[in-house]
Design an enzyme around this catalytic site. Structure first.
Site, PDB file in Angstrom:
ATOM      1  N   GLU A 382       0.833  -1.259  -0.004  1.00  0.00           N
ATOM      2  CA  GLU A 382      -0.094   0.002   0.101  1.00  0.00           C
ATOM      3  C   GLU A 382       0.875   1.266   0.043  1.00  0.00           C
ATOM      4  OE1 GLU A 382      -3.347  -0.307   0.302  1.00  0.00           O
ATOM      5  OE2 GLU A 382      -3.922  -2.130   0.771  1.00  0.00           O
TER       6      GLU A 382
HETATM    7  C1  LIG Z   1       2.806 -10.148   0.001  1.00  0.00           C
HETATM    8  C2  LIG Z   1       2.513  -8.994  -1.065  1.00  0.00           C
HETATM    9  C3  LIG Z   1       1.611  -8.465  -1.495  1.00  0.00           C
HETATM   10  C4  LIG Z   1       1.350  -7.677  -2.232  1.00  0.00           C
HETATM   11  N1  LIG Z   1       0.097  -7.527  -2.943  1.00  0.00           N
HETATM   12  C5  LIG Z   1       0.063  -6.461  -4.003  1.00  0.00           C
HETATM   13  C6  LIG Z   1      -0.894  -6.562  -4.799  1.00  0.00           C
HETATM   14  O1  LIG Z   1      -1.977  -7.329  -4.494  1.00  0.00           O
HETATM   15  N2  LIG Z   1      -1.136  -5.701  -5.898  1.00  0.00           N
HETATM   16  C7  LIG Z   1       0.183  -5.146  -6.297  1.00  0.00           C
HETATM   17  O2  LIG Z   1      -0.041  -4.351  -7.394  1.00  0.00           O
HETATM   18  N3  LIG Z   1       1.184  -5.061  -5.631  1.00  0.00           N
HETATM   19  C8  LIG Z   1       1.388  -5.651  -4.499  1.00  0.00           C
HETATM   20  N4  LIG Z   1       2.588  -5.950  -3.871  1.00  0.00           N
HETATM   21  C9  LIG Z   1       3.745  -4.975  -4.046  1.00  0.00           C
HETATM   22  C10 LIG Z   1       4.038  -3.995  -3.215  1.00  0.00           C
HETATM   23  O3  LIG Z   1       3.077  -3.153  -3.182  1.00  0.00           O
HETATM   24  C11 LIG Z   1       5.404  -3.465  -3.550  1.00  0.00           C
HETATM   25  O4  LIG Z   1       6.168  -4.624  -3.235  1.00  0.00           O
HETATM   26  C12 LIG Z   1       5.683  -2.084  -2.817  1.00  0.00           C
HETATM   27  O5  LIG Z   1       4.930  -1.219  -3.528  1.00  0.00           O
HETATM   28  C13 LIG Z   1       7.309  -1.818  -3.135  1.00  0.00           C
HETATM   29  O6  LIG Z   1       7.807  -2.006  -4.555  1.00  0.00           O
HETATM   30  P1  LIG Z   1       8.972  -2.846  -4.656  1.00  0.00           P
HETATM   31  O7  LIG Z   1       8.876  -3.989  -3.933  1.00  0.00           O
HETATM   32  O8  LIG Z   1       9.197  -2.633  -6.071  1.00  0.00           O
HETATM   33  O9  LIG Z   1      10.091  -2.149  -3.964  1.00  0.00           O
HETATM   34  P2  LIG Z   1      10.947  -0.920  -4.679  1.00  0.00           P
HETATM   35  O10 LIG Z   1      10.304   0.392  -5.099  1.00  0.00           O
HETATM   36  O11 LIG Z   1      11.938  -1.155  -5.401  1.00  0.00           O
HETATM   37  O12 LIG Z   1      11.566  -0.040  -3.361  1.00  0.00           O
HETATM   38  C14 LIG Z   1      12.774  -0.839  -2.369  1.00  0.00           C
HETATM   39  C15 LIG Z   1      13.006   0.300  -1.301  1.00  0.00           C
HETATM   40  O13 LIG Z   1      13.303   1.446  -1.831  1.00  0.00           O
HETATM   41  C16 LIG Z   1      12.468   2.375  -1.271  1.00  0.00           C
HETATM   42  N5  LIG Z   1      12.248   3.523  -2.500  1.00  0.00           N
HETATM   43  C17 LIG Z   1      11.698   3.258  -3.489  1.00  0.00           C
HETATM   44  N6  LIG Z   1      11.408   4.515  -4.271  1.00  0.00           N
HETATM   45  C18 LIG Z   1      11.920   5.516  -3.277  1.00  0.00           C
HETATM   46  C19 LIG Z   1      11.827   6.869  -3.363  1.00  0.00           C
HETATM   47  N7  LIG Z   1      11.576   7.642  -4.226  1.00  0.00           N
HETATM   48  N8  LIG Z   1      12.521   7.475  -2.226  1.00  0.00           N
HETATM   49  C20 LIG Z   1      12.821   6.850  -0.888  1.00  0.00           C
HETATM   50  N9  LIG Z   1      12.551   5.625  -0.990  1.00  0.00           N
HETATM   51  C21 LIG Z   1      12.247   4.862  -2.162  1.00  0.00           C
HETATM   52  C22 LIG Z   1      11.086   1.751  -0.837  1.00  0.00           C
HETATM   53  O14 LIG Z   1      10.549   2.573   0.259  1.00  0.00           O
HETATM   54  C23 LIG Z   1      11.893   0.499  -0.174  1.00  0.00           C
HETATM   55  O15 LIG Z   1      12.294   0.606   0.949  1.00  0.00           O
HETATM   56  C24 LIG Z   1       2.594  -6.725  -2.888  1.00  0.00           C
HETATM   57  C25 LIG Z   1       3.848  -7.195  -2.161  1.00  0.00           C
HETATM   58  C26 LIG Z   1       3.877  -8.280  -1.176  1.00  0.00           C
HETATM   59  C27 LIG Z   1       5.531  -8.609  -0.823  1.00  0.00           C
END
Ligand SMILES: Cc1cc2nc3c(=O)[nH]c(=O)nc-3n(C[C@H](O)[C@H](O)[C@H](O)COP(=O)(O)OP(=O)(O)OC[C@H]3O[C@@H](n4cnc5c(N)ncnc54)[C@H](O)[C@@H]3O)c2cc1C
Length: 513
Positions: A382
């Protein structure tokens, strides 16, 4: 905007203000969770999704999936408080809550808020009954926080769009029937589509995860998936509106769910602490354990205060004739505050629960270990807490100010606005993070103080005073990092107050604030 005005206790909605109808609905949910869902936990953890589907159908029979769906499409069209109260009750079993919550919130709400009457008629009654299960598909392998960098493409071919790409981490991915999928039309215009599994959506393997063992999370493979043009959801090129509005509501509802999980962890830890003997005494008689139980209870009280306040404010604004989406968007800061605060407090509570259980807290045969693992996700999805922390000052800076605070926390509010105004470079995330933390603590202290004033007794006032003592120290620390000297403050005896709260929690055997 809450930093630029004062509030009276009567103005805010509190958990104690739940109507008898809302209470009854909550009791039905609690009973369903305890008698129908928890007894099937092992099957659910073994990823037998037929059990999850069967239970979602039962939830549909009890109207639990209908809360947010308008009446004309088989729903109940209830307020956000009712919906979030159901969320609190399902929070005792995070895996199943993940499946149900993804279905009713991020799965169903895109259609509720952006669907055409024909689309709603076609799908909503079946989503309301649980016959169809929904999922929300935004994230991709290469785009998470940066959601608009999605690479999934949609290309027009006659009266269809052809979707190609991959989605990642999709809750309910293994068994959902209807997917809200975000793709770029011609690689440019970010757009939402309603996609049925039969149109060609293929699920990847179940992701091996840290927690939520009993909820399905998979990638989705989209290879030449043909979607009728009638299934475009909202406007082409405006998929971001669908995605971000729905995530806002998700954050709002996550607050009570997190607190449902936190209270459950506290209740189990209290039970254990009363029965586990060391040095010839129950460990719940030791000061350090009592302090933990008290602090866990305080976090639950403050979290509920914030979450129900925002929900009540939102419902009131919608009832007053506000457009639902615009109203919820106008509370985007509060939604992010709730998301960050409740997920981090849940992390604190489940960690302390492991500690109360001692070595048994580390065992898979006791509940604290699973609660600890399950909680971790709430700081990631979220919108990660970093992204939500960025939203807070960015939105606050743009928000219209509706006056000046003179009363409770006036000094802290005015100081926060002053430092916010002074930020010259909104790219300095470290500074923004401190400002976000200052705003979060103000909202937390104010919400809990007003709730205790409106509906609380001496115990609740103790909880607020203890919280404020610690939170203001954190506020001062953030302010110091921005070059502002700490404010002299009177001392409050948190030791004695926590003892009184511990007495109450241990006496009741559970959360009782
Ligand atoms: C169990 C689970 C259920 C999920 N369910 C859904 C779902 O139903 N639908 C869906 O669409 N997604 C879903 N997700 C995905 C989830 O929303 C994403 O994993 C999340 O938004 C983070 O994206 P990412 O994993 O690519 O991390 P990244 O975006 O790569 O982030 C990695 C780190 O970098 C930080 N970061 C990234 N950008 C910035 C910035 N601009 N400034 C500072 N810090 C930053 C982040 O905060 C994090 O700490 C789910 C994930 C999990 C693990």
């Amino acid at each position: 905007m809450f930093l630029a005005r004062d509030y009276r206790a009567e103005e805010i909605f509190t958990r104690e203000d739940l109507s008898s109808a809302q209470q009854m609905f909550g009791s039905i949910t609690e009973d369903f969770m305890r008698t129908k869902v928890l007894p099937r936990a092992d099957e659910i953890y073994s990823k037998d999704w037929s059990v999850t589907r069967e239970l979602l159908l039962k939830a549909g029979d009890l109207d639990l999936l209908r809360v947010d769906i308008p009446e004309e499409y088989g729903g109940l069209g209830l307020d956000k408080v009712s919906s979030a109260f159901v969320g609190e009750k399902i929070g005792i079993f995070p895996s199943f809550a993940g499946s149900l919550g993804a279905h009713t919130t991020i799965g169903t709400l895109p259609l509720v808020y952006f669907g055409t009457p024909a689309q709603k008629e076609k799908y909503l009654p079946r989503l309301a009954s649980g016959e169809m299960v929904a999922a929300f598909c935004l994230t991709e392998p290469g785009s998470g926080s940066d959601a608009l960098a999605a690479r999934t493409r949609a290309t027009r071919d006659g009266d269809h769009y052809v979707l190609n790409g991959q989605k990642m981490w999709i809750t309910n991915g293994g068994f959902a029937d209807l997917f809200t999928i975000f793709a770029k039309v011609d690689g440019e215009k970010f757009t939402a589509f309603l996609v049925e599994r039969e149109m060609g959506v293929v699920s990847g393997r179940e992701e091996p995860k840290l927690g939520l063992d009993g909820s399905s999370t998979t990638a989705l493979i989209l290879e030449n998936v043909r979607v009728p043009v009638d299934n475009v959801l909202g406007t082409i090129g405006e998929g971001h509106k669908v995605a971000f509005n729905v995530l806002n509501i998700g954050r709002l509802k996550l607050g009570t769910r997190n607190m449902g999980s936190a209270k459950n962890a506290l209740n189990r830890a209290t039970e254990y602490g009363k029965q586990r003997q060391q040095f010839g005494r129950a460990i719940a008689t030791f000061g350090m354990i009592r302090q933990k139980l008290a602090e866990m209870a305080i976090r639950c009280y403050v979290g509920d205060s914030m979450a129900y306040r925002t929900l009540g404010d939102t419902d009131r604004a919608i009832e007053a004739g506000g457009d639902v989406l615009k109203t919820i968007e106008s509370f985007a800061v509060e939604c992010s505050i709730n998301k960050v605060w409740t997920s981090e407090s849940l992390a604190y509570v489940v960690d302390e629960a492991v500690q109360v259980y001692g070595g048994y807290g580390y065992s898979k045969e006791y509940p604290a270990e699973r609660a600890f693992r399950d909680a971790r996700i709430t700081r990631l999805y979220e919108g990660t807490n970093e992204i939500n922390r960025l939203i807070i000052p960015t939105r606050l800076r743009k928000a219209q100010r509706n006056g000046v605070a003179n009363g409770l926390l006036a000094h802290e509010k005015n100081l926060t606005l002053r430092v916010l105004d002074k930020v010259e470079d909104m790219e300095q995330q470290e500074i923004l993070g401190h400002i976000a933390d200052m705003a979060i603590e103000i909202y937390a202290i104010e919400s809990a103080t007003l709730r205790a004033e409106k509906r609380g007794g001496s115990l609740q006032k103790d909880a607020v005073a203890v919280y404020a003592e610690d939170a203001l120290a954190r506020f001062d620390h953030s302010a110091r990092q921005l070059g502002i000297d700490a404010t002299p403050r009177p001392r409050f005896d948190t030791v004695a107050a926590r003892r009184r709260i511990a007495d109450a929690v241990i006496g009741a055997g559970k959360y009782c604030l």
